[in-house]
Write a protein that holds these residues in place. Structure first.
Motif, PDB file in Angstrom:
ATOM      1  N   ARG A  46      53.799  48.361  33.840  1.00 12.63           N
ATOM      2  CA  ARG A  46      52.520  48.057  33.227  1.00 12.63           C
ATOM      3  C   ARG A  46      52.448  48.651  31.831  1.00 12.63           C
ATOM      4  O   ARG A  46      51.951  48.031  30.899  1.00 12.63           O
ATOM      5  CB  ARG A  46      51.356  48.576  34.075  1.00 12.63           C
ATOM      6  CG  ARG A  46      50.039  47.874  33.689  1.00 12.63           C
ATOM      7  CD  ARG A  46      48.843  48.749  33.832  1.00 12.63           C
ATOM      8  NE  ARG A  46      48.760  49.841  32.896  1.00 12.63           N
ATOM      9  CZ  ARG A  46      48.285  49.755  31.646  1.00 12.63           C
ATOM     10  NH1 ARG A  46      47.912  48.613  31.145  1.00 12.63           N
ATOM     11  NH2 ARG A  46      48.223  50.819  30.879  1.00 12.63           N
ATOM     12  N   ALA A  89      40.936  37.955  26.889  1.00 16.92           N
ATOM     13  CA  ALA A  89      41.108  37.720  28.327  1.00 16.92           C
ATOM     14  C   ALA A  89      42.401  38.361  28.820  1.00 16.92           C
ATOM     15  O   ALA A  89      42.419  38.977  29.903  1.00 16.92           O
ATOM     16  CB  ALA A  89      41.107  36.221  28.613  1.00 16.92           C
ATOM     17  N   PHE A  90      43.468  38.269  28.054  1.00 22.47           N
ATOM     18  CA  PHE A  90      44.735  38.891  28.461  1.00 22.47           C
ATOM     19  C   PHE A  90      44.593  40.412  28.457  1.00 22.47           C
ATOM     20  O   PHE A  90      45.063  41.090  29.372  1.00 22.47           O
ATOM     21  CB  PHE A  90      45.868  38.458  27.526  1.00 22.47           C
ATOM     22  CG  PHE A  90      47.228  38.813  28.042  1.00 22.47           C
ATOM     23  CD1 PHE A  90      47.919  37.929  28.849  1.00 22.47           C
ATOM     24  CD2 PHE A  90      47.825  40.023  27.736  1.00 22.47           C
ATOM     25  CE1 PHE A  90      49.174  38.244  29.333  1.00 22.47           C
ATOM     26  CE2 PHE A  90      49.077  40.350  28.220  1.00 22.47           C
ATOM     27  CZ  PHE A  90      49.751  39.457  29.019  1.00 22.47           C
ATOM     28  N   ASN A 140      42.775  41.475  31.496  1.00 23.95           N
ATOM     29  CA  ASN A 140      43.669  41.414  32.655  1.00 23.95           C
ATOM     30  C   ASN A 140      44.524  42.663  32.760  1.00 23.95           C
ATOM     31  O   ASN A 140      44.745  43.187  33.860  1.00 23.95           O
ATOM     32  CB  ASN A 140      44.586  40.193  32.594  1.00 23.95           C
ATOM     33  CG  ASN A 140      43.940  38.962  33.128  1.00 23.95           C
ATOM     34  OD1 ASN A 140      43.810  38.002  32.385  1.00 23.95           O
ATOM     35  ND2 ASN A 140      43.519  38.965  34.365  1.00 23.95           N
ATOM     36  N   ARG A 199      42.312  45.487  34.163  1.00 24.68           N
ATOM     37  CA  ARG A 199      42.056  45.342  35.601  1.00 24.68           C
ATOM     38  C   ARG A 199      43.321  45.563  36.407  1.00 24.68           C
ATOM     39  O   ARG A 199      43.279  46.103  37.514  1.00 24.68           O
ATOM     40  CB  ARG A 199      41.463  43.968  35.895  1.00 24.68           C
ATOM     41  CG  ARG A 199      40.032  43.837  35.415  1.00 24.68           C
ATOM     42  CD  ARG A 199      39.378  42.596  35.944  1.00 24.68           C
ATOM     43  NE  ARG A 199      40.147  41.409  35.634  1.00 24.68           N
ATOM     44  CZ  ARG A 199      39.628  40.270  35.228  1.00 24.68           C
ATOM     45  NH1 ARG A 199      38.328  40.145  35.095  1.00 24.68           N
ATOM     46  NH2 ARG A 199      40.393  39.228  34.979  1.00 24.68           N
ATOM     47  N   LEU A 200      44.454  45.168  35.848  1.00 27.44           N
ATOM     48  CA  LEU A 200      45.732  45.398  36.519  1.00 27.44           C
ATOM     49  C   LEU A 200      45.995  46.891  36.669  1.00 27.44           C
ATOM     50  O   LEU A 200      46.483  47.332  37.713  1.00 27.44           O
ATOM     51  CB  LEU A 200      46.865  44.728  35.742  1.00 27.44           C
ATOM     52  CG  LEU A 200      48.280  44.934  36.255  1.00 27.44           C
ATOM     53  CD1 LEU A 200      48.426  44.362  37.666  1.00 27.44           C
ATOM     54  CD2 LEU A 200      49.281  44.290  35.318  1.00 27.44           C
ATOM     55  N   ASN A 231      44.943  42.389  44.680  1.00 29.77           N
ATOM     56  CA  ASN A 231      44.335  42.347  43.343  1.00 29.77           C
ATOM     57  C   ASN A 231      45.380  42.437  42.239  1.00 29.77           C
ATOM     58  O   ASN A 231      45.240  41.798  41.196  1.00 29.77           O
ATOM     59  CB  ASN A 231      43.304  43.460  43.180  1.00 29.77           C
ATOM     60  CG  ASN A 231      41.975  43.109  43.801  1.00 29.77           C
ATOM     61  OD1 ASN A 231      41.644  41.930  43.950  1.00 29.77           O
ATOM     62  ND2 ASN A 231      41.210  44.115  44.160  1.00 29.77           N
ATOM     63  N   GLU A 253      45.803  39.588  39.399  1.00 35.33           N
ATOM     64  CA  GLU A 253      45.714  39.869  37.972  1.00 35.33           C
ATOM     65  C   GLU A 253      46.991  39.457  37.241  1.00 35.33           C
ATOM     66  O   GLU A 253      46.931  38.964  36.117  1.00 35.33           O
ATOM     67  CB  GLU A 253      45.417  41.348  37.728  1.00 35.33           C
ATOM     68  CG  GLU A 253      44.051  41.787  38.183  1.00 35.33           C
ATOM     69  CD  GLU A 253      42.911  41.026  37.524  1.00 35.33           C
ATOM     70  OE1 GLU A 253      43.062  40.580  36.368  1.00 35.33           O
ATOM     71  OE2 GLU A 253      41.872  40.886  38.174  1.00 35.33           O
ATOM     72  N   LYS A 296      49.036  37.006  38.119  1.00 38.48           N
ATOM     73  CA  LYS A 296      49.051  35.535  38.026  1.00 38.48           C
ATOM     74  C   LYS A 296      48.072  35.053  36.952  1.00 38.48           C
ATOM     75  O   LYS A 296      48.383  34.133  36.194  1.00 38.48           O
ATOM     76  CB  LYS A 296      48.690  34.908  39.375  1.00 38.48           C
ATOM     77  CG  LYS A 296      49.739  35.093  40.433  1.00 38.48           C
ATOM     78  CD  LYS A 296      51.004  34.354  40.088  1.00 38.48           C
ATOM     79  CE  LYS A 296      52.005  34.442  41.230  1.00 38.48           C
ATOM     80  NZ  LYS A 296      53.275  33.824  40.880  1.00 38.48           N
ATOM     81  N   GLU A 297      46.913  35.700  36.886  1.00 36.12           N
ATOM     82  CA  GLU A 297      45.943  35.311  35.869  1.00 36.12           C
ATOM     83  C   GLU A 297      46.444  35.652  34.470  1.00 36.12           C
ATOM     84  O   GLU A 297      46.284  34.864  33.532  1.00 36.12           O
ATOM     85  CB  GLU A 297      44.604  35.999  36.128  1.00 36.12           C
ATOM     86  CG  GLU A 297      43.492  35.496  35.244  1.00 36.12           C
ATOM     87  CD  GLU A 297      42.143  36.075  35.605  1.00 36.12           C
ATOM     88  OE1 GLU A 297      41.253  36.026  34.726  1.00 36.12           O
ATOM     89  OE2 GLU A 297      41.966  36.581  36.728  1.00 36.12           O
ATOM     90  N   ALA A 298      47.080  36.809  34.314  1.00 40.51           N
ATOM     91  CA  ALA A 298      47.646  37.181  33.013  1.00 40.51           C
ATOM     92  C   ALA A 298      48.725  36.189  32.604  1.00 40.51           C
ATOM     93  O   ALA A 298      48.804  35.790  31.436  1.00 40.51           O
ATOM     94  CB  ALA A 298      48.208  38.599  33.073  1.00 40.51           C
ATOM     95  N   HIS A 334      47.019  33.072  31.377  1.00 42.81           N
ATOM     96  CA  HIS A 334      46.505  33.275  30.014  1.00 42.81           C
ATOM     97  C   HIS A 334      47.641  33.222  28.997  1.00 42.81           C
ATOM     98  O   HIS A 334      47.479  32.657  27.917  1.00 42.81           O
ATOM     99  CB  HIS A 334      45.777  34.616  29.889  1.00 42.81           C
ATOM    100  CG  HIS A 334      44.418  34.631  30.506  1.00 42.81           C
ATOM    101  ND1 HIS A 334      43.402  33.789  30.112  1.00 42.81           N
ATOM    102  CD2 HIS A 334      43.904  35.386  31.502  1.00 42.81           C
ATOM    103  CE1 HIS A 334      42.335  34.030  30.826  1.00 42.81           C
ATOM    104  NE2 HIS A 334      42.611  34.997  31.687  1.00 42.81           N
TER     105      HIS A 334
END
Length: 121
Positions: free
Chosen positions: A60, A85-86, A89, A92-93, A104, A108, A110-112, A115
């Motif tokens: 991370r 938005a990235f 993410n 939150r990650l 979660n 996060e 997958k959403e990142a 984006h």
């Protein structure tokens, strides 16, 4: 000569700005080994699935550093909302990793990745 300079300089400047504005797909590609965001996300997904939280935490940090490098290149050619938005993410990650929350963290990641793929579209 003066007329040539008065016409040429603004045209060259506009061409440079247009190339920067439309160059996001080129600029977001990795330029080195330490700014390959899709590869880092893929490795993190694998480690989260195997619940290797120590490695995920290190990755991370690697992802955050890679993002800092890439965002400098693409900040003028991407929408600010996409960049924010990235960044959100990533925050939150970090929380999901600290809580060692597998679902979660995967969500996060997958959403990142989504984006990341939508940058420049």
């Amino acid at each position: 000569m003066r007329k040539f300079m008065v016409v040429t300089i603004p045209i060259i400047t506009l061409v440079i700005f247009v190339l920067i504005m439309f160059g996001v797909n080129f600029l977001k590609n990795p330029l080195g080994k330490d700014d390959n965001i899709p590869l880092i996300i893929e490795r993190m997904e694998h480690n989260v699935s195997n619940e290797r939280w120590q490695e995920v935490g290190e990755q991370r940090e690697e992802l955050a550093n890679a993002w800092k490098k890439v965002v400098r290149r693409i900040q003028f050619s991407s929408e600010r909302d996409e960049l924010n938005a990235f960044r959100i993410n990533l925050a939150r990650l970090k929380g999901a990793i600290l809580a060692e929350d597998k679902s979660n963290a995967l969500m996060e990641l997958k959403e990142a990745h989504e984006h990341w793929e939508s940058l420049g579209r």
